[in-house]
Each structure stands twice: as C-alpha cells, then as structure tokens.
Design a protein around this motif. Structure first.
Motif, PDB file in Angstrom:
ATOM      1  N   TYR A 118       0.860  -1.182   0.000  1.00 49.36           N
ATOM      2  CA  TYR A 118       0.000   0.000   0.000  1.00 49.36           C
ATOM      3  C   TYR A 118       0.894   1.230   0.000  1.00 49.36           C
ATOM      4  CZ  TYR A 118      -2.882   3.743   1.940  1.00 49.36           C
ATOM      5  OH  TYR A 118      -3.497   4.943   2.159  1.00 49.36           O
ATOM      6  N   HIS A 128       1.760  -6.961  -5.659  1.00 50.94           N
ATOM      7  CA  HIS A 128       0.511  -6.273  -5.948  1.00 50.94           C
ATOM      8  C   HIS A 128       0.577  -4.906  -5.277  1.00 50.94           C
ATOM      9  CE1 HIS A 128      -1.124 -10.111  -7.344  1.00 50.94           C
ATOM     10  NE2 HIS A 128      -0.645 -10.651  -6.241  1.00 50.94           N
ATOM     11  N   LEU A 173      -1.614  -1.204  -4.135  1.00 52.90           N
ATOM     12  CA  LEU A 173      -2.770  -0.319  -3.956  1.00 52.90           C
ATOM     13  C   LEU A 173      -2.209   1.058  -3.630  1.00 52.90           C
ATOM     14  CD1 LEU A 173      -5.898   0.006  -3.602  1.00 52.90           C
ATOM     15  CD2 LEU A 173      -5.531  -0.476  -1.172  1.00 52.90           C
ATOM     16  N   LEU A 231      -2.100  -7.204  -9.495  1.00 50.60           N
ATOM     17  CA  LEU A 231      -3.113  -6.192  -9.251  1.00 50.60           C
ATOM     18  C   LEU A 231      -2.442  -4.841  -9.020  1.00 50.60           C
ATOM     19  CD1 LEU A 231      -6.059  -5.307  -8.580  1.00 50.60           C
ATOM     20  CD2 LEU A 231      -5.511  -5.772  -6.178  1.00 50.60           C
ATOM     21  N   GLN A 243     -12.364  -2.301   0.852  1.00 53.85           N
ATOM     22  CA  GLN A 243     -11.404  -2.104  -0.241  1.00 53.85           C
ATOM     23  C   GLN A 243     -10.286  -3.138  -0.176  1.00 53.85           C
ATOM     24  OE1 GLN A 243      -9.488   1.876  -1.974  1.00 53.85           O
ATOM     25  NE2 GLN A 243      -8.749   1.440   0.081  1.00 53.85           N
ATOM     26  N   CYS A 285      -9.403  -6.244  -2.835  1.00 51.04           N
ATOM     27  CA  CYS A 285      -8.076  -6.572  -3.380  1.00 51.04           C
ATOM     28  C   CYS A 285      -7.796  -8.064  -3.223  1.00 51.04           C
ATOM     29  CB  CYS A 285      -6.995  -5.766  -2.668  1.00 51.04           C
ATOM     30  SG  CYS A 285      -6.972  -4.002  -3.051  1.00 51.04           S
ATOM     31  N   SER A 338      -9.663 -10.218  -5.686  1.00 54.82           N
ATOM     32  CA  SER A 338      -9.069 -10.118  -7.020  1.00 54.82           C
ATOM     33  C   SER A 338      -7.789 -10.932  -7.110  1.00 54.82           C
ATOM     34  CB  SER A 338      -8.793  -8.651  -7.350  1.00 54.82           C
ATOM     35  OG  SER A 338      -8.191  -8.520  -8.614  1.00 54.82           O
ATOM     36  N   TYR A 395     -11.681  -6.536 -10.289  1.00 52.85           N
ATOM     37  CA  TYR A 395     -11.587  -5.507  -9.269  1.00 52.85           C
ATOM     38  C   TYR A 395     -12.627  -4.427  -9.562  1.00 52.85           C
ATOM     39  CZ  TYR A 395      -9.553  -2.386  -5.847  1.00 52.85           C
ATOM     40  OH  TYR A 395      -9.364  -1.567  -4.762  1.00 52.85           O
TER      41      TYR A 395
END
Length: 323
Positions: free
Chosen positions: A72, A93, A95, A120, A286, A290, A293, A300
């Motif tokens: 993140y 991945h 975010l 992702l 949220q 994730c 997905s 997503y």
C-alpha cells in the motif's frame, strides 16, 4: 484455509496510521506484515495494533522482502506512479492512494506494467466499495428517479497548513487531486456516463496550488455542477436529480467519520425512503476486494481504466480554467 495476503506499507503517513493500516489489519484474508520507515517513533503507533509488525528502514528494503505479497502506497501524490511501478517490478501487488497520477497519461505506464506482470494495481478509490454507492448506482441506472437531469456535488474541508502536502505544489498538492477525485469519480461511477465537456471551471489558487474549484460540466443527457474546496467549512453531499425523483447521499465520501452513510430517495406524493449503513468500513471492504481479485481472480471493482477516466475529467477541468 487460504494463507492471508501479507501487506506492507510504504511510509508512516497519518492516513495510513489512522485508516488504511488498521483496515488491512482488520480485513479478512489480509495481514499487516511490514512497514517502511526510518523512524521508530513513527512505527510505534502501528505496533500498537500490529505488535508483530516488521519494520524496514527503507522503501526498497520492504519491496525486496520476499514475505510481502502486496504493498500500500500512501506517499505524496507526485511519488505515486514511481512507487507503483517499483512495486510491480518487485513482484508485488499494489494499492496506491489517490490520485494515482497528476495527469491522465501518468496512468499509462502503470497500466502497461500491470498487464505485463499480471499483478493487481489499483488506485485507492475506496467509496466504490461502500454499499451506499453500489445502491445509488443500482437505483439511478435502474430508473428509480427517471431520466437524469442534474448531478450536484460539494466536498469541502479547511486546511491552511502550509507544511501539509496538500498545500505544496512540489508534492502534487491541490483540492482537485485530493478531493476532486471523489466529486467527479462518484458522479461517473453512479451514472456510468462520461463527460462531453467541461463548460466552466473557476479555480482559486494559493501558492501555486488549487484550493477551490467550481465546475460546470455536460454529460450525455444531464449536467453536472460541483464545488471542491480546502478553504471552507467541512461539507459533503451528492445529489442525483431526475425527472421522477431525487437521490441524495448525505455523507458520501467520509462515511462513518464525517457522518453516518445515508441514502435518501424522494419520489412522488411526498414519498421519502431512507437507507443507512452504520458501522460499514469502506477501507476494510477495499482491502478485501483486493484479496478477492488476487486470490480468486475476481474483477476488481475500480480498475485503473476507471481511475484514468476520472483524471481525464480533472485534466478537462484544468484546461477549461486556463482557456
């Protein structure tokens, strides 16, 4: 039992500490595993709810950690795309806090890296995960208020702190990037429509940063009128006005913080229907999206292409203001 997705956070930002890190810790199928910060004092509040947290002294060290699956990124706006790309190249991945980019074309290399790696990559546009927005989209697109005539939106708060990244041009600050994303993106999400034109944009700047924007735009079949400001008393709402009714969200963006999430549907003969969602944490939803997905291959709910569309409209706002 499927192993949880192990998350790392790049930087001990206040928003990460107060919202997203606790959400990762609380989400099903997720584990807050690592934090990148050179300050033990900044790491201490994270350890209060995640005592087993591993702390790396640099962002690079966290990305090199083979025990981290996803990252993140709550860094200042101008660093979002850079570290999204580094995370993807490290096999993580990612975010990324909104706005992902400072202009629409910034999204393109991230989208390409996402497609190349199969990982992702998403912008943290958390409101689309909240049931109030899913319900609003269902009602508006399902014809509950008839053909749409107008969308009105206001999102404001007060922030005169010159040291805050939102007020600094070198960190990509500004009201449009910080909260205009919500004001414009929410209208696009609920209606499923894209703007034909931004007819008017009045932008007030201080120290090279947009602090207030008043926007008039045209969508197919309806108009949009909105104001976002970092120099006004806190206020937020969005209303969808149709020929047969009005749907209003009274706390659309900071549900559970600014106020309780509430949807009001007003139709003929004085009928008012109210739906509320107390206790729903959109940040947790949220993180869980994730996970669905990544683990299950589920689509997503807010792909980068959608986020790029919102940035395209922001670009249109700036162009209208300059023209």
């Amino acid at each position: 039992m499927t192993d949880p997705i192990r998350w790392g956070v790049l930087g001990a930002a206040n928003f990460a500490r107060n919202h997203m890190a606790p959400a990762i810790h609380a989400a099903r199928g997720a584990e807050l595993s690592a934090l990148a910060t050179s300050s033990e004092d900044k790491a201490a509040p994270f350890r209060e709810f995640a005592p087993g947290l591993k702390v790396h002294g640099s962002y690079e060290a966290l990305l090199a950690d083979p025990e981290i699956d996803a990252v993140y990124v709550p860094l200042p706006n101008h660093l979002h795309c850079e570290w999204a790309l580094k995370a993807l190249e490290a096999g993580k991945h990612v975010l990324v806090e909104k706005p992902m980019g400072l202009k629409a074309t910034d999204f393109d290399p991230v989208i390409a890296a996402r497609d190349r790696t199969g990982l992702l990559a998403a912008e943290a546009f958390m409101i689309v995960h909240h049931p109030q927005f899913r319900r609003a989209r269902e009602l508006v697109q399902g014809g509950a208020i008839g053909p749409l005539v107008q969308v009105d939106c206001v999102f404001s708060f007060m922030n005169r702190d010159g040291e805050n990244i939102r007020n600094r041009p070198e960190t990509g600050g500004g009201a449009m990037g910080d909260i205009g994303v919500y004001a414009l993106g929410s209208a696009r999400f609920v209606t499923g429509a894209e703007p034909d034109a931004v007819d008017h944009a009045d932008i007030v700047r201080e120290n090279g940063v947009d602090v207030t924007a008043r926007i008039a735009a045209r969508f197919p079949g309806f108009i949009y009128s909105g104001t976002v400001s970092m120099r006004a008393f806190p206020r937020q709402y969005i209303a969808f006005h149709g020929e047969d009714g009005v749907l209003t969200l009274t706390c659309p963006f900071n549900a559970g913080v600014f106020d309780q999430a509430e949807l009001r549907l007003e139709r003929g003969a004085g009928r008012v229907e109210v739906e509320r969602w107390p206790g729903v944490n959109q940040y947790v939803l949220q993180v869980e999206a994730c996970g669905h997905s990544v683990r299950d291959g589920a689509a997503y709910p807010c792909p980068l292409e959608f986020s790029r569309g919102t940035q395209t409209m922001i670009d249109m706002v700036f162009a209208a203001a300059e023209g």
